[in-house]
Design an enzyme around this catalytic site. Structure first.
Site, mmCIF file in Angstrom:
data_model
loop_
_atom_site.group_PDB
_atom_site.id
_atom_site.type_symbol
_atom_site.label_atom_id
_atom_site.label_comp_id
_atom_site.label_asym_id
_atom_site.label_seq_id
_atom_site.Cartn_x
_atom_site.Cartn_y
_atom_site.Cartn_z
ATOM 1 N N VAL A 153 0.833 -1.203 0.000
ATOM 2 C CA VAL A 153 0.000 0.000 0.000
ATOM 3 C C VAL A 153 0.874 1.263 0.000
ATOM 4 C CG1 VAL A 153 -0.386 0.172 2.513
ATOM 5 C CG2 VAL A 153 -2.151 0.926 0.926
ATOM 6 N N ASP A 154 2.041 1.186 0.617
ATOM 7 C CA ASP A 154 2.982 2.316 0.663
ATOM 8 C C ASP A 154 3.378 2.727 -0.755
ATOM 9 O OD1 ASP A 154 4.840 4.168 1.504
ATOM 10 O OD2 ASP A 154 6.255 2.717 2.323
HETATM 11 N N1 AR6 Z 1 -5.375 -0.167 -1.035
HETATM 12 C C1 AR6 Z 1 -5.704 -0.789 0.119
HETATM 13 N N2 AR6 Z 1 -4.966 -1.793 0.646
HETATM 14 C C2 AR6 Z 1 -3.866 -2.180 -0.047
HETATM 15 C C3 AR6 Z 1 -3.453 -1.559 -1.255
HETATM 16 C C4 AR6 Z 1 -4.271 -0.505 -1.758
HETATM 17 N N3 AR6 Z 1 -3.969 0.149 -2.872
HETATM 18 N N4 AR6 Z 1 -2.313 -2.181 -1.679
HETATM 19 C C5 AR6 Z 1 -2.028 -3.149 -0.785
HETATM 20 N N5 AR6 Z 1 -2.965 -3.162 0.197
HETATM 21 P P1 AR6 Z 1 1.438 -3.979 3.118
HETATM 22 P P2 AR6 Z 1 2.532 -4.021 5.877
HETATM 23 C C6 AR6 Z 1 -3.098 -4.022 1.382
HETATM 24 O O1 AR6 Z 1 2.377 -5.035 2.709
HETATM 25 O O2 AR6 Z 1 2.243 -5.477 6.010
HETATM 26 C C7 AR6 Z 1 5.904 -1.624 2.611
HETATM 27 O O3 AR6 Z 1 7.025 -1.983 1.848
HETATM 28 C C8 AR6 Z 1 -2.401 -5.360 1.371
HETATM 29 O O4 AR6 Z 1 -3.121 -6.289 0.559
HETATM 30 O O5 AR6 Z 1 1.244 -2.812 2.213
HETATM 31 O O6 AR6 Z 1 2.175 -3.106 7.015
HETATM 32 C C9 AR6 Z 1 6.213 -0.565 3.667
HETATM 33 O O7 AR6 Z 1 7.159 0.373 3.183
HETATM 34 C C10 AR6 Z 1 -2.480 -5.710 2.852
HETATM 35 O O8 AR6 Z 1 -3.786 -6.221 3.160
HETATM 36 O O9 AR6 Z 1 1.857 -3.341 4.577
HETATM 37 C C11 AR6 Z 1 6.743 -1.391 4.798
HETATM 38 O O10 AR6 Z 1 8.118 -1.675 4.626
HETATM 39 C C12 AR6 Z 1 -2.334 -4.343 3.544
HETATM 40 O O11 AR6 Z 1 -2.540 -3.374 2.508
HETATM 41 C C13 AR6 Z 1 5.942 -2.664 4.718
HETATM 42 O O12 AR6 Z 1 5.488 -2.763 3.360
HETATM 43 C C14 AR6 Z 1 -0.979 -4.098 4.184
HETATM 44 O O13 AR6 Z 1 0.041 -4.684 3.398
HETATM 45 C C15 AR6 Z 1 4.704 -2.636 5.597
HETATM 46 O O14 AR6 Z 1 4.086 -3.891 5.575
#
Ligand code: AR6
Length: 181
Positions: A39-40
């Site tokens: 998501v980042d």
């Molecule tokens: N909209 C909503 N949710 C989303 C989107 C979107 N566009 N894209 C992904 N997700 P993650 P974490 C969901 O991995 O586990 C990064 O590299 C995804 O499916 O984004 O907290 C950061 O820089 C999942 O359900 O975050 C950190 O290093 C949720 O968002 C690390 O990842 C969180 O997945 C953080 O890891």
């Protein structure tokens, strides 16, 4: 799926958080505030350079953002005026304060929202992607933390959304909503 806690509407939506029409969206960041995947990456791509520019200033000034805390930047090209970046815990099996740190992400993000007069805010499912937190456990922590905040704060945002990227994650949050409320 929607429910109401005091003055706040709590909404579970399956979708893409970068499209959310709210005052602020929350990013699942890392403590260096350096752009990553998930998501980042999506938020930074959609919001443009201003997000990295302000993150770089925060890095310089404060050294980043500790796990469980949150910082705020403009939303740049997003509909959302602000992005609140919070750093979830990496799942290490459940005995490293993961639940407390994850609950703190939601509390600190909402605290920043209140400080900035944010009326509507959307969260993703923090920590349940790259950081490996089991989604069914994270959903209970997330909804409990948000409920606690709203119960304790009369100025909580009027709209709090969870925007969940896939059906499996959405289902976990729907199940958790039944158990928490
Ligand atoms: N909209 C909503 N949710 C989303 C989107 C979107 N566009 N894209 C992904 N997700 P993650 P974490 C969901 O991995 O586990 C990064 O590299 C995804 O499916 O984004 O907290 C950061 O820089 C999942 O359900 O975050 C950190 O290093 C949720 O968002 C690390 O990842 C969180 O997945 C953080 O890891």
């Amino acid at each position: 799926m929607n429910t109401r806690i005091k003055q706040t509407d709590l909404e579970l939506i399956q979708g893409d958080i970068t499209k959310a029409e709210v005052d602020a969206i929350v990013n699942a960041a890392n403590s260096e505030l350096i752009g990553g995947g998930g998501v980042d990456g999506a938020i930074r791509r959609a919001g443009g350079a201003v997000i990295e520019n302000v993150c770089a200033e925060i890095r310089k000034r404060e050294g980043g953002c500790p796990t469980g805390k949150a910082v705020i930047t403009p939303g740049g090209d997003l509909y959302a005026k602000y992005v609140i970046h919070t750093v979830g815990p990496v799942w290490e099996g459940g005995n490293s304060d993961e639940a407390e740190l994850l609950a703190s992400c939601y509390q600190e993000s909402l605290r920043l929202a209140v400080e900035n007069s944010i009326q509507s805010i959307a969260f993703p499912s923090i920590s349940t992607g790259i950081y490996g937190y089991p989604t069914e456990k994270a959903a209970v922590v997330a909804l409990t933390s948000v409920k606690d905040f709203v119960m304790q704060n009369n100025t909580a945002p009027a709209i709090i959304q969870f925007i969940l990227f896939d059906a499996a994650t959405n289902n976990c949050y729907v199940d958790a909503l039944w158990s928490v409320f």
